[in-house]
Design a protein around this motif. Structure first.
Motif, PDB file in Angstrom:
ATOM      1  N   ASN A 188       0.888  -1.161   0.000  1.00  0.00           N
ATOM      2  CA  ASN A 188       0.000   0.000   0.000  1.00  0.00           C
ATOM      3  C   ASN A 188       0.926   1.211   0.000  1.00  0.00           C
ATOM      4  O   ASN A 188       1.825   1.236   0.832  1.00  0.00           O
ATOM      5  CB  ASN A 188      -0.851  -0.056   1.274  1.00  0.00           C
ATOM      6  CG  ASN A 188      -1.678   1.186   1.487  1.00  0.00           C
ATOM      7  OD1 ASN A 188      -1.913   1.950   0.574  1.00  0.00           O
ATOM      8  ND2 ASN A 188      -2.121   1.381   2.720  1.00  0.00           N
ATOM      9  N   ASP A 215       4.715  -7.413   6.076  1.00  0.00           N
ATOM     10  CA  ASP A 215       3.416  -6.825   6.401  1.00  0.00           C
ATOM     11  C   ASP A 215       2.390  -7.327   5.378  1.00  0.00           C
ATOM     12  O   ASP A 215       2.392  -6.907   4.229  1.00  0.00           O
ATOM     13  CB  ASP A 215       3.573  -5.299   6.367  1.00  0.00           C
ATOM     14  CG  ASP A 215       2.307  -4.556   6.723  1.00  0.00           C
ATOM     15  OD1 ASP A 215       1.239  -5.183   6.826  1.00  0.00           O
ATOM     16  OD2 ASP A 215       2.403  -3.322   6.900  1.00  0.00           O
ATOM     17  N   ALA A 217      -1.033  -7.111   5.221  1.00  0.00           N
ATOM     18  CA  ALA A 217      -2.363  -6.557   5.509  1.00  0.00           C
ATOM     19  C   ALA A 217      -3.403  -6.990   4.471  1.00  0.00           C
ATOM     20  O   ALA A 217      -4.588  -7.075   4.776  1.00  0.00           O
ATOM     21  CB  ALA A 217      -2.288  -5.032   5.581  1.00  0.00           C
ATOM     22  N   TYR A 218      -2.943  -7.245   3.237  1.00  0.00           N
ATOM     23  CA  TYR A 218      -3.879  -7.575   2.150  1.00  0.00           C
ATOM     24  C   TYR A 218      -3.783  -9.035   1.738  1.00  0.00           C
ATOM     25  O   TYR A 218      -4.159  -9.398   0.626  1.00  0.00           O
ATOM     26  CB  TYR A 218      -3.613  -6.636   0.959  1.00  0.00           C
ATOM     27  CG  TYR A 218      -3.755  -5.195   1.360  1.00  0.00           C
ATOM     28  CD1 TYR A 218      -5.010  -4.604   1.458  1.00  0.00           C
ATOM     29  CD2 TYR A 218      -2.637  -4.429   1.717  1.00  0.00           C
ATOM     30  CE1 TYR A 218      -5.154  -3.297   1.887  1.00  0.00           C
ATOM     31  CE2 TYR A 218      -2.772  -3.119   2.141  1.00  0.00           C
ATOM     32  CZ  TYR A 218      -4.038  -2.561   2.225  1.00  0.00           C
ATOM     33  OH  TYR A 218      -4.171  -1.262   2.655  1.00  0.00           O
ATOM     34  N   THR A 245      -3.750  -8.095   9.826  1.00  0.00           N
ATOM     35  CA  THR A 245      -4.671  -7.133  10.430  1.00  0.00           C
ATOM     36  C   THR A 245      -6.120  -7.581  10.324  1.00  0.00           C
ATOM     37  O   THR A 245      -6.476  -8.333   9.413  1.00  0.00           O
ATOM     38  CB  THR A 245      -4.522  -5.746   9.764  1.00  0.00           C
ATOM     39  OG1 THR A 245      -5.429  -4.838  10.385  1.00  0.00           O
ATOM     40  CG2 THR A 245      -4.845  -5.791   8.268  1.00  0.00           C
ATOM     41  N   SER A 247      -8.281  -5.151  10.044  1.00  0.00           N
ATOM     42  CA  SER A 247      -8.862  -3.908   9.504  1.00  0.00           C
ATOM     43  C   SER A 247      -9.326  -4.010   8.066  1.00  0.00           C
ATOM     44  O   SER A 247     -10.138  -3.201   7.631  1.00  0.00           O
ATOM     45  CB  SER A 247      -7.833  -2.775   9.576  1.00  0.00           C
ATOM     46  OG  SER A 247      -7.431  -2.531  10.893  1.00  0.00           O
ATOM     47  N   LYS A 248      -8.769  -4.931   7.303  1.00  0.00           N
ATOM     48  CA  LYS A 248      -9.061  -4.927   5.876  1.00  0.00           C
ATOM     49  C   LYS A 248     -10.142  -5.976   5.574  1.00  0.00           C
ATOM     50  O   LYS A 248     -11.296  -5.692   5.747  1.00  0.00           O
ATOM     51  CB  LYS A 248      -7.764  -5.129   5.095  1.00  0.00           C
ATOM     52  CG  LYS A 248      -6.690  -4.073   5.464  1.00  0.00           C
ATOM     53  CD  LYS A 248      -6.990  -2.688   4.956  1.00  0.00           C
ATOM     54  CE  LYS A 248      -6.329  -1.549   5.719  1.00  0.00           C
ATOM     55  NZ  LYS A 248      -4.884  -1.490   5.719  1.00  0.00           N
TER      56      LYS A 248
HETATM   57  C1  PLP Z   1      -3.987  -0.926   6.337  1.00  0.00           C
HETATM   58  C2  PLP Z   1      -2.591  -1.386   6.486  1.00  0.00           C
HETATM   59  C3  PLP Z   1      -2.139  -1.880   7.700  1.00  0.00           C
HETATM   60  C4  PLP Z   1      -3.083  -2.142   8.831  1.00  0.00           C
HETATM   61  O1  PLP Z   1      -3.307  -1.128   9.635  1.00  0.00           O
HETATM   62  P1  PLP Z   1      -4.096  -1.423  11.009  1.00  0.00           P
HETATM   63  O2  PLP Z   1      -3.299  -0.675  11.996  1.00  0.00           O
HETATM   64  O3  PLP Z   1      -4.065  -2.889  11.260  1.00  0.00           O
HETATM   65  O4  PLP Z   1      -5.463  -0.902  10.781  1.00  0.00           O
HETATM   66  C5  PLP Z   1      -0.832  -2.313   7.812  1.00  0.00           C
HETATM   67  N1  PLP Z   1      -0.015  -2.285   6.755  1.00  0.00           N
HETATM   68  C6  PLP Z   1      -0.416  -1.851   5.558  1.00  0.00           C
HETATM   69  C7  PLP Z   1       0.508  -1.902   4.412  1.00  0.00           C
HETATM   70  C8  PLP Z   1      -1.711  -1.362   5.392  1.00  0.00           C
HETATM   71  O5  PLP Z   1      -2.109  -0.897   4.220  1.00  0.00           O
END
Ligand code: PLP
Length: 390
Positions: A188, A215, A217-218, A245, A247-248
């Motif tokens: 990202n 990392d 996240a996706y 995470t 969050s996604k």
């Molecule tokens: C969204 C994202 C995160 C996750 O963030 P949170 O703190 O878990 O909400 C981590 N790394 C990347 C690359 C992201 O895009």
């Protein structure tokens, strides 16, 4: 007036004087604009946000049920600081022992723990150009040096702006002060990715005392053949840490939960700097319910996969270049300053993410939404582009 200004100037000089140089050198993270903010500014109700890579379906319905149930309990009590239940569910999900899991208040929390443990004055942290904005923030806040590895070029045939892991290997050989490496896969804000083979070749080249944070996240949005096997890699590379995470794809960005998988010794260090109650009670139960509903994950991944193809094709029909993406967003090259296009979209109630702060002012990043939201984005974009041609 001038006296006041001088006095204010002197006061702020005093207040900044002892702030650590790393902190003074950084800029606060700019989040995607909240829906309410644009509603206030425009006085319109119908606003959609495709700016922070959230799940357009939201969380599993089981999450709301779990939270409702939890609010009947005593929220006056501190949460379980060890996150025992959630950690055990994550351990089961990955097939690794619970002492190799660390919970974070979002995975952002984990990234900061790592910087606090491994970065500091006289040490360096390595990551790619155009990587996630939190890496430089966490590094500079520790007064460590950021070693930014040039990414693949804008005209790279397959992976423009992608992480160049062969370059990571070369740079690392010249920088014995690097103690920590961040790799976002997929990355990202670009959506670009590295193959498991590329990552493995890099891990093979890293000295065993250098910590590599992968990392992911996706992770779930990637094609199956591109997904790493965290368990196998963690056994082979004790210096590897994998970040995930909620969050996604799990859709609970608002609750803040993420975690790290690592060697138990690294988990021990992470726990030393972790706030004792970094996950609140509702986030703990919500994450557990979210993880349990893999059907919802599947549905979310399928929607994203078809929208990523459909929206990508529509953008290309408009003559726009779209960066290759294995994530839940597309990063679009307008070939000119994208700020007026961003503004035009906002005026039509569509929030996307400008890329100027990433040094990509000609680009906008748009998260994939529902079919309806994406249609709304596309028609707003067509209007904005047509207006620009007049
Ligand atoms: C969204 C994202 C995160 C996750 O963030 P949170 O703190 O878990 O909400 C981590 N790394 C990347 C690359 C992201 O895009």
């Amino acid at each position: 007036m001038s006296e006041n200004t001088t006095a204010a100037g002197a006061a702020s000089e005093n207040l900044f004087r002892n702030a650590l140089p790393g902190i003074l050198s950084l800029h606060a993270y700019t989040p995607g604009m909240p829906i309410e903010e644009l509603q206030r500014k425009l006085g319109i109700a119908d606003v959609i946000k495709l700016a922070s890579n959230e799940n357009p379906l939201g969380p599993s319905p089981k999450v709301s049920a779990a939270i409702a149930e939890a609010t009947k309990g005593n929220l006056g009590l501190y949460p379980d600081g060890s996150g025992h239940k959630l950690k055990n569910k994550i351990a089961e999900y990955h097939g690794i022992s619970a002492d190799r899991i660390t919970l974070g208040n979002g995975s952002n929390d984990i990234l900061e723990f790592l910087a606090r443990i491994y970065a500091g004055p006289g040490r360096a942290v390595m990551f790619s150009d155009y990587a996630f904005a939190v890496y430089p923030l966490a590094t500079l806040a520790q007064n460590a040096e950021a070693v930014v590895v040039p990414s693949h070029g804008a005209d790279h045939p397959t992976m423009p702006f992608g992480h160049d892991l062969a370059a990571f290997t070369r740079v690392l050989k010249t920088r014995p002060d690097v103690s920590l490496v961040f790799i976002a896969n997929p990355n990202n804000p670009t959506g670009t990715w590295n193959t498991p083979q590329e990552i493995e070749a890099f891990l093979d080249s890293v000295p065993p005392h250098v910590i590599v944070a992968l990392d992911e996240a996706y992770f779930d949005y990637q094609d199956v053949e591109l997904r790493s096997d965290a368990r196998v890699w963690l056994d082979r590379y004790p210096n590897l840490l994998v970040c995930r995470t909620f969050s996604k794809v799990y859709g609970i960005a608002g609750l803040r939960a993420g975690y790290a998988l690592s060697d138990a010794k690294v988990a021990d260090l992470l726990n030393r700097v972790r706030q004792p109650f970094n996950n609140n009670s509702l986030a703990l139960v919500a994450a557990e319910a979210a993880l349990a509903d893999q059907e919802h994950v599947k549905k979310s991944v399928e929607l994203n996969a078809s929208e990523r193809i459909r929206v990508g094709a529509e953008l290309q029909k408009l003559g726009l270049r779209v960066l290759p993406s294995q994530a839940n967003f597309l990063t679009v090259d307008f070939g000119r300053d994208a700020a007026p296009i961003h503004k035009g979209l906002l005026e039509r109630g569509v929030i996307v993410r400008p890329m100027g702060s990433y040094g990509m002012p000609n680009f906008l990043r748009v998260s994939m939404g529902t079919v309806r939201e994406d249609d709304r984005f596309l028609s707003a974009l067509r209007e904005v582009l047509a207006e620009g041609q007049r």
